[in-house]
Design an enzyme around this catalytic site. Structure first.
Site, PDB file in Angstrom:
ATOM      1  N   GLY A 506       0.820  -1.206   0.000  1.00  0.00           N
ATOM      2  CA  GLY A 506       0.000   0.000   0.000  1.00  0.00           C
ATOM      3  C   GLY A 506       0.852   1.254   0.000  1.00  0.00           C
ATOM      4  O   GLY A 506       0.854   2.029  -0.972  1.00  0.00           O
ATOM      5  N   ARG A 585      12.677   2.881   4.218  1.00  0.00           N
ATOM      6  CA  ARG A 585      12.318   4.091   4.945  1.00  0.00           C
ATOM      7  C   ARG A 585      11.072   3.845   5.806  1.00  0.00           C
ATOM      8  O   ARG A 585      10.078   3.303   5.326  1.00  0.00           O
ATOM      9  CB  ARG A 585      12.036   5.224   3.968  1.00  0.00           C
ATOM     10  CG  ARG A 585      11.760   6.561   4.656  1.00  0.00           C
ATOM     11  CD  ARG A 585      11.357   7.599   3.624  1.00  0.00           C
ATOM     12  NE  ARG A 585      12.437   7.816   2.665  1.00  0.00           N
ATOM     13  CZ  ARG A 585      13.250   8.881   2.716  1.00  0.00           C
ATOM     14  NH1 ARG A 585      13.106   9.790   3.624  1.00  0.00           N
ATOM     15  NH2 ARG A 585      14.191   9.010   1.804  1.00  0.00           N
ATOM     16  N   GLY A 659       7.516  -1.450   3.112  1.00  0.00           N
ATOM     17  CA  GLY A 659       6.256  -2.009   3.626  1.00  0.00           C
ATOM     18  C   GLY A 659       6.492  -2.840   4.870  1.00  0.00           C
ATOM     19  O   GLY A 659       7.475  -3.573   4.981  1.00  0.00           O
ATOM     20  N   GLY A 661       3.516  -4.247   6.807  1.00  0.00           N
ATOM     21  CA  GLY A 661       2.288  -4.866   7.291  1.00  0.00           C
ATOM     22  C   GLY A 661       2.430  -6.334   7.635  1.00  0.00           C
ATOM     23  O   GLY A 661       1.781  -6.833   8.545  1.00  0.00           O
ATOM     24  N   GLU A 662       3.263  -7.052   6.916  1.00  0.00           N
ATOM     25  CA  GLU A 662       3.304  -8.505   7.078  1.00  0.00           C
ATOM     26  C   GLU A 662       4.622  -8.999   7.686  1.00  0.00           C
ATOM     27  O   GLU A 662       4.672 -10.068   8.278  1.00  0.00           O
ATOM     28  CB  GLU A 662       3.055  -9.190   5.722  1.00  0.00           C
ATOM     29  CG  GLU A 662       2.215  -8.297   4.845  1.00  0.00           C
ATOM     30  CD  GLU A 662       1.177  -8.929   3.950  1.00  0.00           C
ATOM     31  OE1 GLU A 662       0.817 -10.086   4.122  1.00  0.00           O
ATOM     32  OE2 GLU A 662       0.728  -8.199   3.055  1.00  0.00           O
TER      33      GLU A 662
END
Ligand code: MOS
Length: 704
Positions: A506, A585, A659, A661-662
């Site tokens: 995302g 980042r 990312g 999230g996971e």
């Protein structure tokens, strides 16, 4: 001309959520909370057999009940077009593919009336025998063409069997992970309303643009006839990655009844209708020299899908990029059973796959007498083993070293089963984490308003991660203004195509489009006065994403756990966890930390607690509610610390975002299982590490 106040860089500063007050005061509206005039309520009726056909639906009796407006079933529901996802072709046929499948929707003026009528509805069935038995030797086990999202089902490099035969040390073990259930805090819900031929849905999802496309196809509509709004979403974990039953049923019922209709799933219904993590059986063979240098990795993963849709989890893909090896074999097998359709659940593939790989690595370290961190460092690849591609950046070793330092790894006695604290045996464990760092095409628009403020529109979804806030920081920096001067609007399909909040893609995807739009806006604005309706610039990153170089792009991390095990009661308590990650980042350290702690907590939950138990007689999950399916609660979760190493990677996307999230869930169960071995000297290769499994592997001393 308005004076724009130059601002400090915002990305990298801890910032509380923009919508926090709205959320805690209840002002933030979720999909099932929009108060529309004449709103009717749809309650889903699900099958009570494991397989067969609907013989009759006793709709007439129900229509006489108070407030009941309609009973939709396969005999009367509007016909749908296949959107490329057969799980959405609801009420189109009399077939019942599994327990808990949608067989009817009862619509009434109030929720209570709809619920009462749904409970009273008599559905009869022609039952057929069902098969829900997931075993590696199932006769219908097959080789899928590819695994999600588009990986080769098999990768073979060199001769693993010869390498294994020649090896000094071999680890050969089978690991299993159970069915795990997505059950986000906000159940899936939709409020749908038609105005003539135009449909508006308030829907709980991870991507309004994607849900819109499904609706367009299902109902055969034009692009401008559908609008999907998802301003606030209470969690998803993948289960809201694409359209689910409520948006289809509510849209259908609203058309049929000519009233706005709300459909919200119950907790119990979420166990069969929104997707879950497939159980896995994983055969893992590692071969190495005595010093721990790996010469063969052989990973064979079995998983299940339904008869409705082929969902092939990419469980063994992690073994293709994680460690250097001369020979490699990574394969998948799949069986279609009479079960609900498995779908994405936080780190699909990597989460279960890392349990097998990172447990086996620990077993190899034990067999070689090499420290498990040192063993990983010895097998650090210079290029991606499967493809030979360079890594855009790879900071696994940095994470392991930083984590070892902070966790106090260097004081660890490698021998298992020797630390004790009263009735507890203590142990520590480590595992590596990784997740792909991908970027997908997105569009965004940036507007310079006449009052000097800026508005950014992007069909992003904030599923509780803090995406809205992070996007505001990114936009503020791109515009060179304070975040307070920027309003970021998300969750509206009118804003155009954008990546979903999924695959940890995302932020990486949206920020690229947002930054491009903001930069172009500054150029435009410098050239002319701002008219009354502002200046709007749009950006589309499709061409740029397509032009990206071929590289191996991944985030990495190191998971540490300390556990206490009472082998007489079988209890395993996690005492502390530490995760050190490298994910490029970090946009908002405050919410990033929460994301990573959340992932690790879910990993703890998977290690010790979560398991949906299939009953072969009924074909249903025995524990299909949150009383029987225990998700880690506060009392289960100890101190979890999170940190990250600085990582600058301009090859993942211009902002350098990988990312998060996971990543946090990956490796966490293996770190805990490895700690349980260190505490007790016994390997736990089946999740969850239940008390009975611990007791069974520790026979009680004969006290007679
Ligand atoms: Mo996540 S399982 O990619 O939504």
């Amino acid at each position: 001309m308005t004076v724009i106040e130059k601002a400090e860089q915002q990305v990298g500063t801890s910032t509380t959520r923009i919508e926090a007050v709205d959320k805690v005061t209840g002002a933030a509206r979720y999909a099932g909370e929009y108060p529309l005039d004449e709103l009717a309520h749809g309650v889903v009726v699900t099958s009570t057999i494991g397989r067969g056909r609907v013989a009759s639906v006793g709709a007439d009796e129900i229509l006489a009940m108070p407030g009941v407006i309609a009973v939709l079933h396969h005999g009367n529901a509007p016909r749908l077009h296949d959107p490329g996802d057969a799980t959405l072709l609801l009420l189109q046929a009399d077939t019942v593919p599994h327990q808990g499948a949608v067989v009817a929707l009862v619509v009434a003026s109030s929720l209570e009336q709809a619920r009462a009528a749904a409970e009273a509805l008599v559905v009869t069935y022609d039952e057929e025998p069902h098969d829900v038995g997931f075993t590696a030797d199932h006769p219908k086990m097959y080789v899928p063409d590819h695994v999600n999202p588009a990986f080769d089902t098999e990768t073979v490099i060199g001769d693993v069997d010869a390498a294994t035969q020649a090896a000094e040390v071999v680890v050969d073990a089978t690991y299993t992970t159970p069915t795990q259930q997505n059950n986000a805090m906000e159940p899936h819900a939709t409020t749908a309303t038609w105005h003539g031929d135009h449909l508006t849905v308030f829907d709980s999802n991870q991507g309004a643009a994607s849900v819109k496309q499904s609706i367009v196809k299902l109902f055969g509509l034009d692009q401008d006839q559908v609008r999907v709004l998802s301003e606030h979403v209470g969690g998803g974990f993948g289960s809201k990655g694409t359209a689910r039953a409520p948006v289809v049923l509510a849209s259908m019922a609203a058309r049929t009844t000519e009233r706005p209709v709300r459909v919200a799933l119950s907790r119990q219904q979420m166990f069969s209708l929104v997707g879950y993590r497939t159980p896995t059986i994983q055969q893992m063979r590692l071969a190495a020299g005595r010093d721990g240098t790996i010469t063969a990795i052989d990973h064979l993963a079995y998983s299940q899908t339904s008869t409705v849709l082929e969902f092939a989890e990419q469980t063994a893909v992690i073994s293709r990029m994680m460690y250097a090896t001369e020979t490699l074999r990574s394969r998948h097998r799949l069986v279609a059973l009479d079960v609900p359709t498995p779908r994405w659940m936080r780190a699909p593939g990597e989460a279960p796959g890392s349990f097998a790989l990172e447990s086996a690595i620990d077993e190899l370290a034990e067999a070689c007498g090499v420290d498990p961190i040192e063993l990983r460092i010895r097998n650090e690849p210079t290029t991606e083993p499967e493809s030979g591609l360079a890594f855009s950046s790879r900071s696994l070793v940095a994470c392991l070293r930083e984590g070892a330092q902070r966790f106090g790894w260097h004081d660890r006695d490698p021998r298992p089963g020797i630390r004790q604290d009263g009735r507890w045996l203590l142990g520590t464990g480590v595992a590596a984490a990784t997740y792909p760092a991908r970027t997908a095409p997105s569009t965004a628009a940036a507007t310079a308003e006449p009052d000097g403020r800026f508005t950014v529109r992007v069909t992003a979804s904030d599923i509780g991660t803090g995406a809205r806030t992070a996007l505001t920081l990114v936009a503020a920096d791109a515009l060179g203004v304070a975040p307070g001067q920027v309003t970021v609007l998300i969750g509206d399909s009118e804003f155009g195509q954008a990546m979903i909040a999924g695959g940890s893609m995302g932020m990486s995807s949206w920020t690229w489009a947002v930054t491009d739009a903001c930069h172009e806006l500054l150029v435009e604005r410098a050239q002319r006065e701002i008219p009354a309706d502002g200046i709007t610039v749009t950006a589309d990153t499709a061409a740029k994403v397509k032009a990206m170089s071929r590289l191996s792009r991944h985030s990495f991390g190191a998971q540490f756990a300390e556990v206490a095990v009472d082998v007489r009661t079988g209890e395993v308590r996690v005492r502390r966890m530490l995760g050190i990650f490298a994910a490029g980042r970090i946009v908002n350290p405050l919410t990033a930390r929460s994301q990573l702690i959340g992932g690790m907590t879910m990993g703890l939950s998977a290690a010790l607690l979560e398991e949906a138990i299939m009953d072969s007689a009924s074909g249903d999950y025995v524990n299909h509610d949150l009383a029987g399916y225990h998700v880690a609660a506060h009392a289960d979760v100890p101190s979890i610390e999170v940190g990250w190493v600085d990582e600058v990677d301009h090859e993942v996307n211009p902002a350098g975002i990988k990312g998060i999230g996971e990543l946090g869930i990956v490796g966490a169960p293996a770190a805990i299982a490895n700690a349980v071995w260190h505490a007790t000297g016994v390997r736990q290769r089946d999740l969850p590490i239940r008390p009975d499994r611990v007791i069974d592997t520790h026979p009680r001393p004969n006290t007679a």
